[in-house]
Motif scaffolding. Structure first.
Motif, PDB file in Angstrom:
ATOM      1  N   ALA A  49       6.832-119.801  42.095  1.00 12.33           N
ATOM      2  CA  ALA A  49       6.952-120.609  40.872  1.00 12.33           C
ATOM      3  C   ALA A  49       6.802-122.108  41.132  1.00 12.33           C
ATOM      4  O   ALA A  49       6.120-122.813  40.375  1.00 12.33           O
ATOM      5  N   ALA A  50       7.437-122.624  42.188  1.00  8.32           N
ATOM      6  CA  ALA A  50       7.385-124.073  42.440  1.00  8.32           C
ATOM      7  C   ALA A  50       5.966-124.527  42.756  1.00  8.32           C
ATOM      8  O   ALA A  50       5.516-125.580  42.290  1.00  8.32           O
ATOM      9  N   ALA A  51       5.250-123.752  43.547  1.00  6.79           N
ATOM     10  CA  ALA A  51       3.868-124.108  43.863  1.00  6.79           C
ATOM     11  C   ALA A  51       2.981-123.971  42.629  1.00  6.79           C
ATOM     12  O   ALA A  51       2.066-124.772  42.414  1.00  6.79           O
ATOM     13  N   GLU A  52       3.265-122.973  41.814  1.00  6.95           N
ATOM     14  CA  GLU A  52       2.512-122.792  40.578  1.00  6.95           C
ATOM     15  C   GLU A  52       2.707-123.988  39.655  1.00  6.95           C
ATOM     16  O   GLU A  52       1.767-124.451  38.985  1.00  6.95           O
ATOM     17  N   ALA A  53       3.918-124.512  39.627  1.00  2.79           N
ATOM     18  CA  ALA A  53       4.187-125.693  38.810  1.00  2.79           C
ATOM     19  C   ALA A  53       3.418-126.905  39.331  1.00  2.79           C
ATOM     20  O   ALA A  53       2.945-127.744  38.551  1.00  2.79           O
TER      21      ALA A  53
END
Length: 401
Positions: A49-53
């Motif tokens: 999720a953090a990398a996707e953000a």
């Protein structure tokens, strides 16, 4: 280039199923999720999720970035990290910066989207062609980095593409054709069509996402799992004298030397197969060692290509035995955490090698495999392998300077 000049990795950046950077190796945990492909549920190594953000935020930073393929955005994220770590900045305008990025598939998502729109409406937007050419990957990295006076080159040679890019950068720096290079690989292949292609080959893992579905070195069944990611490295020349002074001034700071990149090819009838003794691996490893004037005894460990296919894994091991004889060093792979990221895999394996050199840690694998054991001596020099469809292979040698 003087014989005293060395090629140094000044910075590195990555994005993968482990997130941004290499910190995820410190406490390995399952990183896989599931994608439904018709009636089949396939494990994949997608971004967390953090990398996707971070990808979503990058897409909104510039009007032109909103239409870029995901592969390009992953390359931009990794290149920015590498540039920041290298402390290159806007004051370096007079320095020639070149870019070399490898990608097996290139703008996979956008190409499939434009084709689907064409089949439905019979037309495509004006930007379809420039947004889907392979050169689009390197040119946007160069644009984002503010490159001046250097080339922007994209390479595609299946799963060794990133080392094709790295070898190009190494040669250009040695020849004085550039002062600095951003080189690496990027791939965003988690589309239905690409997943279907990988599944059709008959190598996809039967294991569920939580059950460590990618298992290099575990034997049958085949456990190939597709992943996405990018890794980019900031390279430049340094004299031996300047490097010694730098080490004296900052003795605790690791400095990485890219010693060589070797290439191998074997002409075989099957474009998806390889010889049992891994001739292309043997040629690539020998070339890398010869270029660096390095003996097999000086290699402390090997980061394998090892995609989790029984034939591919066995051929690479056979090639290593042919080169190293009875003194085979310990070997490892990061695909049990990242899956196979195709054209980005070699770059992510190199980044993993730098993590091992920095931490001197050797992650244990939670399934039965031939990976390991933990090396019994300090890690100073690592050999990294990559290979792809068509009979090509590449090997890179990296060390602590």
């Amino acid at each position: 280039m003087s014989a005293e000049d060395l090629i140094i990795i000044r910075g590195r950046g990555s994005v993968s199923a482990l997130g941004l950077g290499s910190e995820g190796y410190a406490a390995p945990s399952p990183t896989f999720t599931t994608r439904n492909l018709g009636t089949r549920a396939l494990p994949v190594a997608a971004l967390p999720a953090a990398a996707e953000a971070a990808v979503a935020a990058l897409r909104q930073q510039h009007p032109s970035y909103r239409q870029l393929d995901r592969t390009v955005l992953l390359a931009l994220l990794a290149a920015r990290q590498a540039t920041k770590q290298a402390t290159w900045n806007e004051s370096d305008k007079q320095t020639s910066l070149a870019v070399s990025i490898g990608s097996s598939r290139g703008a996979t998502g956008r190409l499939e989207q434009f084709h689907e729109e064409f089949l439905t409406a019979g037309t495509v937007p004006v930007a379809a062609s420039p947004l889907t050419t392979l050169g689009n990957v390197a040119s946007w990295v160069a644009y984002d980095a503010g490159a001046h006076g250097g080339a922007a080159l994209s390479h595609s040679s299946t799963c060794s593409s990133a080392f094709q890019a790295l070898g190009n950068a190494l040669a250009w720096l040695r020849a004085g054709m550039a002062d600095r290079f951003l080189a690496g690989g990027a791939e965003a292949p988690l589309t239905d069509f690409t997943l279907a292609q990988m599944h059709a080959i008959g190598i996809y893992s039967p294991f569920a996402e939580a059950d460590w579905p990618c298992r290099p070195g575990a034997g049958a069944p085949s456990t190939f799992v597709l992943g996405e990611g990018a890794a980019v490295f900031a390279l430049e020349k340094a004299s031996s004298q300047a490097l010694q002074q730098e080490k004296l001034a900052q003795p605790d700071k690791p400095i990485f030397r890219l010693e060589s990149v070797g290439f191998g090819f074997e002409a075989i009838g099957s474009k998806t197969g390889l010889s049992r003794d891994g001739q292309h691996f043997q040629i690539a490893m020998r070339q890398a060692l010869t270029q660096a004037n390095c003996t097999t005894a000086a290699v402390d460990a090997i980061v394998l290509h090892s995609p989790g296919t029984p034939a591919g894994d066995a051929a690479e091991r056979a090639a290593i035995r042919a080169i190293f004889g009875e003194n085979v060093p310990s070997f490892t792979s990061n695909k049990w955490l990242l899956g196979h990221t195709l054209g980005a895999s070699a770059a992510l394996s190199l980044e993993y090698a730098l993590h091992l050199l920095t931490t001197q840690a050797w992650p244990s694998v939670p399934f039965a495999t031939d990976l390991g054991p933990t090396p019994t001596r300090p890690l100073r020099r690592l050999l990294i392998n990559a290979a792809g469809f068509g009979g090509n292979a590449a090997s890179a040698l990296v060390s602590l300077a």
